[in-house]
Design a protein around this motif. Structure first.
Motif, short mmCIF file in Angstrom:
data_model
loop_
_atom_site.label_atom_id
_atom_site.label_comp_id
_atom_site.label_asym_id
_atom_site.label_seq_id
_atom_site.Cartn_x
_atom_site.Cartn_y
_atom_site.Cartn_z
N LEU A 388 -6.55 -12.41 -32.72
CA LEU A 388 -6.52 -13.87 -32.68
C LEU A 388 -6.35 -14.48 -34.08
N LEU A 389 -7.30 -14.21 -34.96
CA LEU A 389 -7.26 -14.84 -36.28
C LEU A 389 -6.09 -14.35 -37.12
N THR A 390 -5.78 -13.07 -37.05
CA THR A 390 -4.61 -12.60 -37.80
C THR A 390 -3.31 -13.10 -37.17
N GLY A 391 -3.32 -13.25 -35.84
CA GLY A 391 -2.14 -13.82 -35.17
C GLY A 391 -1.92 -15.27 -35.59
N MET A 392 -3.00 -16.04 -35.67
CA MET A 392 -2.89 -17.43 -36.13
C MET A 392 -2.47 -17.47 -37.60
N PHE A 393 -2.95 -16.50 -38.38
CA PHE A 393 -2.52 -16.39 -39.78
C PHE A 393 -1.01 -16.16 -39.84
N GLY A 394 -0.51 -15.27 -38.97
CA GLY A 394 0.93 -14.99 -38.96
C GLY A 394 1.75 -16.21 -38.59
N LEU A 395 1.27 -17.03 -37.66
CA LEU A 395 1.97 -18.25 -37.29
C LEU A 395 1.94 -19.26 -38.44
N TRP A 396 0.78 -19.42 -39.05
CA TRP A 396 0.63 -20.36 -40.18
C TRP A 396 1.54 -19.95 -41.35
N ASN A 464 0.58 -10.56 -31.95
CA ASN A 464 0.66 -9.85 -30.68
C ASN A 464 0.90 -10.89 -29.60
N TRP A 465 2.16 -11.04 -29.20
CA TRP A 465 2.52 -12.13 -28.29
C TRP A 465 1.87 -12.00 -26.92
N SER A 466 1.59 -10.78 -26.48
CA SER A 466 0.96 -10.62 -25.16
C SER A 466 -0.47 -11.14 -25.17
N PHE A 467 -1.09 -11.17 -26.34
CA PHE A 467 -2.46 -11.70 -26.46
C PHE A 467 -2.47 -13.17 -26.85
N LEU A 468 -1.57 -13.55 -27.73
CA LEU A 468 -1.65 -14.87 -28.36
C LEU A 468 -0.99 -15.93 -27.46
N THR A 469 -1.69 -16.31 -26.42
CA THR A 469 -1.18 -17.35 -25.53
C THR A 469 -1.40 -18.73 -26.14
N ARG A 470 -0.65 -19.69 -25.65
CA ARG A 470 -0.81 -21.06 -26.15
C ARG A 470 -2.22 -21.58 -25.85
N GLU A 471 -2.74 -21.23 -24.69
CA GLU A 471 -4.08 -21.70 -24.32
C GLU A 471 -5.12 -21.20 -25.31
N ARG A 472 -5.02 -19.94 -25.72
CA ARG A 472 -5.99 -19.39 -26.67
C ARG A 472 -5.85 -20.05 -28.04
N ILE A 473 -4.62 -20.30 -28.46
CA ILE A 473 -4.42 -20.95 -29.75
C ILE A 473 -5.00 -22.36 -29.73
N GLU A 474 -4.72 -23.12 -28.68
CA GLU A 474 -5.24 -24.49 -28.58
C GLU A 474 -6.76 -24.49 -28.58
#
Length: 554
Positions: A388-396, A464-474
């Motif tokens: 989650l946090l590293t995925g959000m880091f990758g998006l940022w 990890n796109w299979s984990f990083l759903t929009r709902e989880r990010i929001e």
């Protein structure tokens, strides 16, 4: 919203299209680095007819160098025999070459060996194939042609050995020994998609043939290091290392190999040779291992001097953590005082739980048991670990991560820039300051969601796109304050390679309070790992909600 797509049908000769692309790319960018054999191969290949090109590429992707006629079946090649004859005429394939027993056996089944060598192998019908080969080796040491070995019982076989040239073309294209033509196929099928970043055609990973050959030598030595070795063979590998290079990528690969060979020497008891090789490496854990070896030799003065150098200029937090752990013992040996250790306060809880099972009757992992117990409709708990946090880091980080700068991208199939783990990654991208400003002014939420929307499915080293759903990010954007994300992202940026892992297993969100907590779960007998401890200490230092749950079964 759905992002599902139907994989496209590939043309029968899709692999040939990809190989031609690779060859043309390398010839255009590295023509001056190719030797006469490379150039002759490319020129001859380009002049072949379509069926012969298809067969050649097919065989280059298989284990050779011997290929049996009865094992070649490709529907897109109308006549295998005609394609073979074309390759023979072009000099790209050979026939009637003497081969060793080992080469022969690699192309035969165990049953075929027993049939061809019935008399020498009498009484060994139940033996393993390697035993059969060892038995035959005593009386069949001279190379022979395939036809002589098999007495023409198994049809024709041809010799094709262009793996060294093809491997060189692949390294020049990808810039590493790990990727291959499969990456083309995965993209063709839509299974992997890559960012459309800018490739600087003026920048080349290898500036000379000598650099290319040194890189290939390092790759070959690393492959040779796998498996069991004696001290003598390890020393021989160390002696075959190419000289120190001005090329940063070559030097880093050389330093890693020095560490790997030295560690095996250390494990085998040759501490002097290990010290010498560690001394040639500037990458962790070279200094740490040198200190430990000096300590074993009771050379505490030298160990203490190197330890203080490490404490003053650590390469990363991991190296600093280990150095602080070693310091008391060596200081005590020398009678030196030590500064008191500072310890952060980490919340811990003890849980006595009953094991749970899934529908198949299998015991659930301890992290999942804790997650299920904590999870409620108003306080969802997610098994996130590093996703989650590293995925959000990758998006940022996305705009700067895939910015086209010199030396960042060498081919169209990269999930990250080549300098991702280098110390100057941040300094080479001043645009990261603009991303930092988004966290300060609140625009990071819109930026993160826009990146998710626009880049969904594109390969990113952190996402990890299979984990990083929009709902989880929001949910995360709502519950985790910008100040906490800033601290977490900054720590990852400080040492991306080591700090992208070690985050707690679970994150529980409290949407009504716009808050959250992270939980590291440890089952019976499990302990906090070093990278996890560094994150927990950091969280405690900065008042970021994190705790450890120690579970025992009842």
């Amino acid at each position: 919203m759905t992002h599902a797509t139907t994989p496209p049908d590939l043309a029968p000769d899709y692999y040939l299209t990809n190989f031609r692309f690779l060859v043309d790319w390398v010839a255009a960018r590295y023509n001056d680095l190719l030797d006469k054999d490379d150039l002759a191969f490319i020129q001859t290949f380009q002049q072949l007819d379509h069926p012969a090109q298809c067969l050649l590429v097919r065989l280059c992707s298989r284990k050779g160098p011997l290929f049996r006629q009865d094992k070649l079946r490709y529907p897109e090649v109308d006549s295998i025999s005609n394609a073979v004859q074309t390759l023979l005429d072009a000099g790209l394939m050979q026939q009637h070459l003497p081969i060793s027993l080992t080469e022969l056996a690699a192309s035969l089944t165990r049953h075929e060996l027993l049939t061809l060598f019935e008399k020498p192998l009498t009484g060994l019908k139940q033996a393993r194939k390697d035993v059969l080969i060892q038995t035959l080796a005593a009386s069949h040491s001279e190379p022979q042609t395939w036809q002589n070995w098999t007495r023409n019982q198994l049809g024709e076989a041809w010799h094709l050995d262009h793996q060294a040239i093809v491997s060189r073309l692949l390294i020049l294209f990808f810039g590493n020994p790990y990727q291959n033509l499969t990456d083309f196929v995965l993209q063709d099928l839509g299974l992997f998609r890559y960012e459309n970043y800018q490739i600087d055609h003026r920048y080349r990973l290898f500036k000379s043939r000598d650099e290319l050959e040194q890189y290939q030598q390092l790759v070959a030595l690393r492959d040779a290091l796998d498996g069991e070795h004696t001290i003598e063979t390890l020393q021989q590998l160390g002696e075959q290392l190419p000289p120190v290079s001005d090329n940063e990528r070559l030097q880093r690969r050389r330093a890693r190999l020095c560490n790997d060979i030295a560690y095996k020497l250390e494990r085998n008891g040759n501490h002097e040779a290990a010290l010498q090789l560690y001394g040639q490496s500037h990458l962790p854990p070279a200094r740490e291992r040198r200190i430990r070896l000096l300590e074993k030799q009771q050379n505490y003065t030298a160990a203490w001097a190197l330890l203080n150098e490490l404490l003053a200029t650590p390469a990363n937090e991991q190296e600093l953590q280990i150095a602080r752990r070693m310091a008391p013992k060596i200081a005590k040996k020398l009678g030196h005082p030590l500064l008191p250790k500072t310890v952060g306060f980490i919340i811990e809880q003890q849980l006595s739980l009953t094991p749970l099972h899934n529908e198949a009757g299998e015991i659930l992992r301890v992290e999942e048991v804790v997650r299920l117990i904590l999870n409620t409709e108003t306080a969802p708990c997610v098994y996130a670990e590093n996703a989650l946090l590293t995925g959000m880091f990758g998006l940022w980080l996305w705009p700067e991560m895939f910015r086209g700068i010199e030396g960042a991208f060498a081919n169209p199939f990269q999930a990250a820039p080549l300098d991702m783990y280098q110390e100057n990654f941040v300094s080479r991208r001043p645009g990261i300051d603009e991303l930092r400003s988004l966290l300060k002014n609140g625009d990071y939420r819109e930026h993160t969601l826009r990146c998710w929307q626009e880049k969904f499915g594109i390969t990113n080293h952190f996402v990890n796109w299979s984990f990083l759903t929009r709902e989880r990010i929001e949910l995360a954007l709502h519950c985790i304050p910008a100040s906490h994300l800033t601290l977490i992202f900054e720590r990852i940026l400080f040492d991306i390679k080591n700090n992208r892992s070690g985050l707690p297993d679970l994150i529980q969100f409290f949407p009504e309070q716009a808050s959250y907590r992270m939980i590291e779960v440890k089952g019976p007998g499990d302990r906090i790992q070093d990278n996890q401890q560094r994150w927990l200490d950091y969280f405690a230092q900065h008042s970021i909600p994190a705790e450890v749950a120690y579970v025992r079964w009842q």
